[in-house]
Design an enzyme around this catalytic site. Structure first.
Site, PDB file in Angstrom:
ATOM      1  CE  LYS A 199     -48.726 105.941  55.872  1.00 51.39           C
ATOM      2  NZ  LYS A 199     -49.365 106.009  57.404  1.00 51.39           N
ATOM      3  CB  SER A 200     -54.868 102.901  52.914  1.00 44.37           C
ATOM      4  OG  SER A 200     -54.764 104.131  53.712  1.00 44.37           O
ATOM      5  CB  THR A 201     -50.798 106.326  51.046  1.00 44.95           C
ATOM      6  OG1 THR A 201     -51.454 107.188  52.123  1.00 44.95           O
ATOM      7  CG2 THR A 201     -50.432 107.346  50.153  1.00 44.95           C
ATOM      8  CE1 TYR A 202     -45.478 104.416  48.143  1.00 45.00           C
ATOM      9  CE2 TYR A 202     -45.315 104.231  50.574  1.00 45.00           C
ATOM     10  CZ  TYR A 202     -45.001 104.592  49.306  1.00 45.00           C
ATOM     11  OH  TYR A 202     -43.993 105.468  49.264  1.00 45.00           O
ATOM     12  NE  ARG A 249     -57.015 104.000  50.562  1.00 43.48           N
ATOM     13  CZ  ARG A 249     -58.078 104.624  51.031  1.00 43.48           C
ATOM     14  NH1 ARG A 249     -58.854 105.508  50.294  1.00 43.48           N
ATOM     15  NH2 ARG A 249     -58.584 104.448  52.336  1.00 43.48           N
ATOM     16  CD  GLU A 262     -40.633  90.867  53.583  1.00 41.56           C
ATOM     17  OE1 GLU A 262     -41.751  91.111  54.155  1.00 41.56           O
ATOM     18  OE2 GLU A 262     -39.749  90.626  54.259  1.00 41.56           O
ATOM     19  CD  GLN A 295     -51.137 101.995  62.305  1.00 38.17           C
ATOM     20  OE1 GLN A 295     -52.028 101.598  61.820  1.00 38.17           O
ATOM     21  NE2 GLN A 295     -51.197 103.287  63.032  1.00 38.17           N
ATOM     22  CE1 TYR A 303     -36.533  85.531  65.100  1.00 36.40           C
ATOM     23  CE2 TYR A 303     -34.935  87.068  65.574  1.00 36.40           C
ATOM     24  CZ  TYR A 303     -35.664  86.019  64.692  1.00 36.40           C
ATOM     25  OH  TYR A 303     -35.201  85.979  63.443  1.00 36.40           O
ATOM     26  CD  GLN A 355     -33.379  91.984  59.817  1.00 44.21           C
ATOM     27  OE1 GLN A 355     -32.987  91.031  59.095  1.00 44.21           O
ATOM     28  NE2 GLN A 355     -34.824  92.325  59.848  1.00 44.21           N
TER      29      GLN A 355
END
EC number: 3.5.4.13
Length: 186
Positions: A107-110, A112, A133, A152, A166, A176
């Site tokens: 997300k761009s919030t993080y 930035r 990660e 997202q 998979y 998992q």
């Protein structure tokens, strides 16, 4: 291969349990947003974290990972040290259709704030929580808010189902739960 819209994501979540729990709205007032968006789904980070530490002065080796390289933390706010790294998991559990691949973007919030999120693609037939990660690229400690948005997910439907999913190949991270550390099949 086409990018799937909100109506398809909602149908797959509600009728086929593709995302559980599923939030039909995009929630975002006073928090880092999560839930359904126009062409994706904003996932939440859970309350469990594994924060990398150099207390034991070991080397990080993906073929022979030492669990002492991480410190377990549970809480509503995780502080990732400066220039450090943490693992977390999604609140949501995914069950991917056999003809759909999902790609996850931070997300761009993080972003930035210098916090970079990496998640490998969700392969067709994959089921489980997603291990996230989180890299703090700044020279300052950084906050990650549990139960709020972190990335997202975009869903891409193939022109036809793949021959081997998979699940068929018994992927090492299949089904998992919680945070899964690196695995190498032997």
């Amino acid at each position: 291969m086409g990018l799937k819209a909100d109506n398809w994501i909602k149908k797959m979540a509600l009728e086929h349990n593709m995302i559980e729990p599923f939030c039909e709205a995009n929630i975002g007032k006073g928090i880092v947003s999560y839930g359904l968006s126009s062409y994706g789904y904003d996932i939440r980070v859970g309350r469990e974290f594994k924060i990398f530490t150099n207390v034991n002065s070991t080397v990080v080796d993906p073929k022979n990972f030492v669990e002492e390289n991480v410190v377990d933390f549970v809480g509503d706010v995780c502080i990732v040290p400066a220039n450090s790294f943490a693992l977390a998991r999604t609140v949501e559990y995914f069950k991917m259709p056999n003809d759909v691949l999902a790609i996850c973007l931070g997300k761009s919030t993080y972003a930035r704030c210098g916090i970079i999120v990496n998640v490998t693609p969700f392969e067709p037939g994959f089921e489980g929580h997603i291990t996230i990660e989180i890299s703090n690229t700044t020279p300052l400690p950084a906050k990650i808010y549990a139960n709020e948005g972190i990335a997202q997910v975009l869903f891409l439907q193939g022109d036809e189902p793949c021959d081997v999913t998979y699940a068929d190949k018994k992927g090492k991270y299949q089904a998992q739960t919680g945070i899964t550390l690196p695995r190498i099949l032997k």
